[in-house]
Design a protein around this motif. Structure first.
Motif, PDB file in Angstrom:
ATOM      1  N   HIS A  84       0.830  -1.212   0.000  1.00 24.88           N
ATOM      2  CA  HIS A  84       0.000   0.000   0.000  1.00 24.88           C
ATOM      3  C   HIS A  84       0.862   1.258   0.000  1.00 24.88           C
ATOM      4  CE1 HIS A  84      -3.984  -1.715   0.234  1.00 24.88           C
ATOM      5  NE2 HIS A  84      -3.670  -2.461   1.273  1.00 24.88           N
ATOM      6  N   HIS A  87       2.460   1.625  -3.461  1.00 26.76           N
ATOM      7  CA  HIS A  87       1.445   1.914  -4.464  1.00 26.76           C
ATOM      8  C   HIS A  87       0.897   3.326  -4.317  1.00 26.76           C
ATOM      9  CE1 HIS A  87      -1.458   0.920  -7.507  1.00 26.76           C
ATOM     10  NE2 HIS A  87      -2.495   1.103  -6.697  1.00 26.76           N
ATOM     11  N   LEU A  88       0.703   3.774  -3.084  1.00 31.74           N
ATOM     12  CA  LEU A  88       0.226   5.137  -2.859  1.00 31.74           C
ATOM     13  C   LEU A  88       1.162   6.159  -3.489  1.00 31.74           C
ATOM     14  CD1 LEU A  88      -0.931   4.820   0.853  1.00 31.74           C
ATOM     15  CD2 LEU A  88      -2.381   5.574  -1.043  1.00 31.74           C
ATOM     16  N   HIS A 180      -6.944   3.476  -0.508  1.00 28.66           N
ATOM     17  CA  HIS A 180      -5.837   2.617  -0.088  1.00 28.66           C
ATOM     18  C   HIS A 180      -5.378   2.942   1.333  1.00 28.66           C
ATOM     19  CE1 HIS A 180      -4.675  -0.023  -3.449  1.00 28.66           C
ATOM     20  NE2 HIS A 180      -5.318   0.872  -4.174  1.00 28.66           N
ATOM     21  N   THR A 181      -5.536   4.184   1.748  1.00 29.75           N
ATOM     22  CA  THR A 181      -5.199   4.526   3.134  1.00 29.75           C
ATOM     23  C   THR A 181      -6.105   3.766   4.095  1.00 29.75           C
ATOM     24  OG1 THR A 181      -4.339   6.722   2.582  1.00 29.75           O
ATOM     25  CG2 THR A 181      -5.133   6.390   4.829  1.00 29.75           C
ATOM     26  N   GLN A 183      -7.604   0.902   3.578  1.00 33.59           N
ATOM     27  CA  GLN A 183      -7.197  -0.506   3.564  1.00 33.59           C
ATOM     28  C   GLN A 183      -5.904  -0.701   4.356  1.00 33.59           C
ATOM     29  OE1 GLN A 183      -6.948  -1.508  -0.585  1.00 33.59           O
ATOM     30  NE2 GLN A 183      -9.131  -1.192  -0.941  1.00 33.59           N
ATOM     31  N   LEU A 184      -4.977   0.214   4.180  1.00 26.28           N
ATOM     32  CA  LEU A 184      -3.693   0.128   4.890  1.00 26.28           C
ATOM     33  C   LEU A 184      -3.890   0.184   6.404  1.00 26.28           C
ATOM     34  CD1 LEU A 184      -0.474   2.121   4.063  1.00 26.28           C
ATOM     35  CD2 LEU A 184      -1.394   2.129   6.356  1.00 26.28           C
TER      36      LEU A 184
END
Length: 206
Positions: A84, A87-88, A180-181, A183-184
């Motif tokens: 993550h 990818h971010l 994504h944050t 999910q992280l």
């Protein structure tokens, strides 16, 4: 026995005030979207900037003491914290290039190829968080110099030249970052809870 006078008591109170200054409890700051407009960012891009700043703050707070050896852990097969973070940063870099109508560089392609599994050398949480923070800062700098007049201009995306616009790319950068944050943050808590349970003598949770 000496009996303290009123003046002595006042002097003692003043001395204690110097030695032990009064502190007021810190008041939690509201989320960035409730802190008012950011300087130099065009009005239509304020929500993008607010979302990026909020995501960065939450990542920094959540991963402050995150162990490096847990970065590649994938509980139940979900994406790892390390993925993550890579990818971010990578997506923010690519969205900038597309919005500027610039081709991706060799370095960006190499970064993309390494996002899933990471480089061969061991990574640290601090370095990955810093990398993401810098990517956010770079995009914020771009927002400050993006005229609202070009926001609806066409921008091709990727090798297939899929259709988007400047504002479409910038909004995607923000919503992708927040997704994504989230999910992280969940993955980080699950991984750390699993490690704590393992350390406490429950290896089946590891």
């Amino acid at each position: 026995m000496n009996i303290p006078t009123k003046a002595t008591a006042l002097n003692l109170r003043a001395a204690l005030a110097v030695i032990l200054p009064m502190t007021t409890p810190s008041v939690p700051q509201p989320e960035y979207w409730l802190r008012g407009p950011l300087p130099e960012v065009p009005p239509l891009l304020q929500p993008v900037a607010h979302a990026l700043l909020q995501a960065r703050a939450e990542v920094q707070a959540a991963l402050h003491n995150f162990p490096d050896h847990l970065l590649p852990v994938r509980p139940a097969g979900v994406a790892s914290v390390g993925f993550h973070l890579r990818h971010l940063a990578g997506v923010l870099s690519r969205m900038q290039a597309y919005a500027r109508q610039q081709p991706l560089t060799d370095e960006q392609f190499r970064f993309l190829a390494a996002e899933k599994d990471g480089p061969s050398d061991p990574e640290t949480t601090a370095a990955l968080v810093q990398q993401f923070s810098e990517a956010v800062e770079q995009l914020l700098a771009m927002l400050r110099t993006t005229p609202e007049a070009i926001l609806t201009e066409f921008r091709p995306v990727g090798r297939q030249g899929l259709p988007s616009t400047v504002i479409g790319l910038l909004v995607h950068a923000a919503e992708h970052t927040t997704r994504h944050t989230g999910q992280l943050l969940v993955t980080a808590r699950v991984v750390q809870a699993g490690q704590a349970a393992y350390d406490a003598g429950s290896p089946s949770i590891h």
